[in-house]
Design an enzyme around this catalytic site. Structure first.
Site, mmCIF file in Angstrom:
data_model
loop_
_atom_site.group_PDB
_atom_site.id
_atom_site.type_symbol
_atom_site.label_atom_id
_atom_site.label_comp_id
_atom_site.label_asym_id
_atom_site.label_seq_id
_atom_site.Cartn_x
_atom_site.Cartn_y
_atom_site.Cartn_z
ATOM 1 N N GLU A 318 0.837 -1.216 0.000
ATOM 2 C CA GLU A 318 0.000 0.000 0.000
ATOM 3 C C GLU A 318 0.865 1.257 0.000
ATOM 4 O O GLU A 318 0.545 2.234 -0.676
ATOM 5 C CB GLU A 318 -0.970 -0.003 1.186
ATOM 6 C CG GLU A 318 -1.889 -1.225 1.275
ATOM 7 C CD GLU A 318 -2.522 -1.663 -0.044
ATOM 8 O OE1 GLU A 318 -2.759 -0.797 -0.906
ATOM 9 O OE2 GLU A 318 -2.754 -2.881 -0.199
ATOM 10 N N TYR A 403 -1.176 -8.567 -10.761
ATOM 11 C CA TYR A 403 -0.188 -8.419 -9.695
ATOM 12 C C TYR A 403 1.094 -9.177 -10.018
ATOM 13 O O TYR A 403 2.177 -8.606 -10.084
ATOM 14 C CB TYR A 403 -0.756 -8.949 -8.371
ATOM 15 C CG TYR A 403 -1.838 -8.089 -7.789
ATOM 16 C CD1 TYR A 403 -3.111 -8.065 -8.342
ATOM 17 C CD2 TYR A 403 -1.597 -7.290 -6.677
ATOM 18 C CE1 TYR A 403 -4.117 -7.274 -7.799
ATOM 19 C CE2 TYR A 403 -2.593 -6.498 -6.125
ATOM 20 C CZ TYR A 403 -3.851 -6.492 -6.690
ATOM 21 O OH TYR A 403 -4.830 -5.703 -6.162
HETATM 22 N N1 BES Z 1 -5.791 -1.178 -4.649
HETATM 23 C C1 BES Z 1 -5.795 -2.525 -4.192
HETATM 24 C C2 BES Z 1 -7.155 -2.985 -3.739
HETATM 25 C C3 BES Z 1 -8.209 -2.902 -4.822
HETATM 26 C C4 BES Z 1 -7.929 -3.267 -6.130
HETATM 27 C C5 BES Z 1 -9.472 -2.473 -4.485
HETATM 28 C C6 BES Z 1 -8.922 -3.181 -7.100
HETATM 29 C C7 BES Z 1 -10.454 -2.381 -5.460
HETATM 30 C C8 BES Z 1 -10.191 -2.743 -6.768
HETATM 31 C C9 BES Z 1 -4.791 -2.727 -3.068
HETATM 32 O O1 BES Z 1 -3.623 -1.993 -3.221
HETATM 33 C C10 BES Z 1 -4.352 -4.153 -3.100
HETATM 34 O O2 BES Z 1 -3.749 -4.534 -4.072
HETATM 35 N N2 BES Z 1 -4.637 -4.905 -2.064
HETATM 36 C C11 BES Z 1 -4.188 -6.271 -1.975
HETATM 37 C C12 BES Z 1 -2.904 -6.300 -1.173
HETATM 38 C C13 BES Z 1 -1.945 -7.363 -1.539
HETATM 39 C C14 BES Z 1 -1.703 -7.568 -2.986
HETATM 40 C C15 BES Z 1 -0.605 -7.099 -0.856
HETATM 41 C C16 BES Z 1 -5.265 -7.086 -1.283
HETATM 42 O O3 BES Z 1 -6.220 -6.503 -0.758
HETATM 43 O O4 BES Z 1 -5.172 -8.298 -1.296
HETATM 44 ZN ZN ZN Z 2 -2.472 -2.756 -4.833
#
Ligand code: BES
Ligand code: ZN
Length: 626
Positions: A318, A403
């Protein structure tokens, strides 16, 4: 990461909607706003947080630039908003009533809200517009939690989750990452509660029921965020701290004690941190994600509180978004891999400095395995980093592929060009596009010009295009390895073959990541007795680490190891983060016997979940979500 099971279904529907000739990669198909004519620069919010009506009420003043002199109306995004009045005004001029109308509602995009400029109103290029409104019961960005669903159990709590296209359900605005706004806000709450936003929170603010915010850095609308509850603050360092309910404040301050160091390290690695403070907000368990990179104040799940800092890569992630995503933003949701893939890569760079290469290698291997699993279930055309999207739900585009495949592409480039050249490239990228947006195609041009052609690395643009537009992985993609994980996998096998006793497993020296890998490496044919012995010896059903529990209960469900089903159900009630529970429901749904049981467990637990999580699990269990 989320909704991967939905991918196949969504995809079929997407392909039919996409037309090869007309698809425009730089157009935002998920907003109604006419940003080519009128652009919002700043918003002033004045909102009352009404817990009993579960409603935000008040006004938004949009400060606009008319960039097309012929524009006679402004189209905003909205979802379920009730608008009572709209006014427009020239700079320094009086507010004049303006006509407005709602268009046809779209299930995913919401409802376009069109405001006509009065006929006698000849705006110069700048004007403002005030909308008096309240949110509706189906506001998708908002979750209203009764006291029972908080740590303290005495006060209600509410929070927003605006990404991807939910900001429009709590503010009438141009809800597209293509434009950026600064904002100010006055938030009225019950006196005893605190409000925090993705803005300049002052840790010393006294509780008054009226909170003032200012966000001087321009942000895309998906980063608008608000939370209200019985929160307190603990400092973590010079410019860092954590907000959460008092019942979890000590645990949070302990878990995230490395945050200042992380911020300092990130600034050394990626360039100056542009946002002032960096605080965390630990939400109640229903928060649907691991974390959300709301600027100056990342929102995170309490499931990170493992007691041993073992899940802080989510914080690294984050925080890294403060560069990739928040500073340089994906132009449309189809370019989301630029936000998430680049952030996953930066996360690994940060973790390497702070926790060493072994830990990062472990995390890389686990990520790689999730990616390979994803390739098995996602149709080929959706395995591209930048597939074509002009319909569907941008929340569904989020997948492991953005990712981990994105991260791997950047790792590949780093390997080819060397860390020095690659870091210089990244530094100039963040400088050149700071507070701007970027499409995949513009990124490819920039990469070609500033890295591929400029430095010795022997990677051609067409090789990179293979990563970006083709399914799967190119044959020369790097394959992460980890000696410690290899050892854990070997031991899983050795134990199952009777070559190693349970008490001989060196579990104390294992990281939680190694334990996850060990569990995933257990052979398919273990008996229930063996699973029972393992569970007892390693305490798997009672693990405090949420990733270990997730992995274990997926296996429990897959293997129908019913002795642990009570614990499995506890897991489903303890956590609300979609990643931790949806795959457990999914494994039950797919094991050939437990779909009904999974639905019953979901029926008992769903009152604790976030609407986004409910929708996800409902689809996993083939249920209507309402
Ligand atoms: N920005 C994302 C969460 C998100 C993505 C919300 C798309 C809505 C739509 C956040 O940065 C994220 O990637 N969270 C991951 C963390 C992990 C990859 C370390 C999660 O929530 O799993
Ligand atoms: Zn993210």
């Amino acid at each position: 990461m989320l909704r991967t099971t939905l991918s196949m279904i969504t995809f079929a529907f997407l392909v039919s909607a996409c037309s090869q000739e007309t698809y425009d990669p730089s157009y935002d198909y998920f907003s109604f706003a006419n940003t080519e004519q009128v652009v919002t620069r700043h918003i002033d919010l004045d909102l009352t947080v009404d817990f009993s009506a579960e409603q935000l009420r008040g006004s938004a003043i949009l400060h606009l630039d008319r960039i097309d002199a012929s524009a006679t109306e402004i189209v905003l995004d909205s979802r379920g908003l009730h608008i009572s009045e709209v006014y427009v005004a020239l700079p320094d001029g009086p507010m004049l009533p303006a006509e407005f109308r709602f268009g046809e509602e779209d299930a995913i995009k919401g409802t376009p809200l069109t405001v006509s400029l009065p006929a006698d109103f000849k705006p110069n290029s700048k004007f403002r517009m005030r909308l008096d409104y309240r949110t509706g019961p189906g506001a998708t960005a908002l979750q209203w939690l009764p006291p029972e669903l908080t740590a303290g159990g005495k006060h209600p709590f509410m929070f927003t989750q605006s990404q991807a296209i939910h900001a429009r359900s709590w503010v009438p605005l141009q809800d597209t990452p293509a434009i950026r706004i600064t904002y100010s806000a006055v938030i009225h709450t019950p006196r005893q509660l605190l409000a925090v936003m993705s803005a300049n929170n002052d840790p010393l603010t006294p509780r008054s029921g009226e909170y003032h915010f200012d966000m001087p850095q321009p942000i895309p609308s998906y980063l608008l965020a608000l939370a209200v509850g019985n929160m307190f603050f603990a400092p973590l360092g010079r410019d860092t701290g954590v907000y959460t309910e008092p019942e979890v404040l000590d645990a949070a301050a302990f878990e995230f004690s490395g945050t200042q160091d992380m911020l300092d390290t990130a600034s050394e690695l990626f360039g100056p941190y542009q946002w002032g403070r960096y605080d965390l907000l630990v939400l109640p368990p229903s928060f649907p994600y691991g974390g959300m990179e709301n600027p100056r104040l990342s929102f995170v799940t309490p499931s990170l509180l493992a007691g041993d800092h073992s899940l802080v890569s989510v914080i690294a992630h984050e925080l890294a978004h403060s560069w990739s995503g928040n500073l340089v933003t994906n132009a449309t949701w189809r370019d989301q891999w630029l936000n998430e893939g680049m952030t996953s890569y930066l996360e690994s760079r940060l973790m390497e400095v702070l926790y060493g290469k072994d830990r990062v290698d472990e995390e890389r291997v686990l990520g790689f395995e999730e990616l390979l699993l994803n390739f098995e279930t996602v149709v080929p055309a959706q395995q591209a980093l930048a597939p074509r999207f002009d319909s569907g739900d941008p929340d569904d585009f989020q997948g492991t592929i953005h990712y981990h495949k994105g991260q791997l592409l950047l790792q590949y480039l780093e390997n080819a060009f060397g860390r020095d050249s690659f870091d210089k490239f990244l530094g100039s990228y963040f400088d050149d596009f700071a507070f701007g947006t970027i499409t995949t195609e513009r990124f490819l041009d920039y990469l070609d010009e500033n890295l591929l052609q400029r430095h010795e690395g022997n990677v051609s643009r067409s090789q990179v295009e293979t990563w970006v537009y083709e399914p799967g992985l190119p044959t020369d993609a790097p394959v992460p390895t980890s000696a410690t994980l290899d050892q854990a996998a070997a031991m899983a096998l050795a134990w199952s073959q009777g070559e190693l006793g349970l008490n001989e497993l060196p579990v104390d020296s294992w990281s939680p990541q190694a334990m996850v890998h060990f569990i995933n490496s257990l052979p398919a044919d273990l008996s229930n007795d063996e699973l029972g012995l393992l569970d007892k010896a390693l305490g798997l059903s009672d693990a405090r680490n949420a990733e270990i529990s997730r992995t274990w209960f997926i296996q429990v469900a897959k293997r129908q190891y019913r002795a642990a089903y009570d614990n499995l159900e506890q897991h489903l009630n303890r956590y609300g983060r979609t990643r931790l529970i949806a795959p457990v429901y999914g494994a039950m749904a797919e094991n050939g016997s437990d779909l009904e049981l999974a639905r019953e467990m979901f029926g008992r637990a769903r009152g604790k979940y976030h609407p986004l999580t409910i929708a996800n699990i409902a689809s996993v269990l083939q249920l209507e979500s309402n």
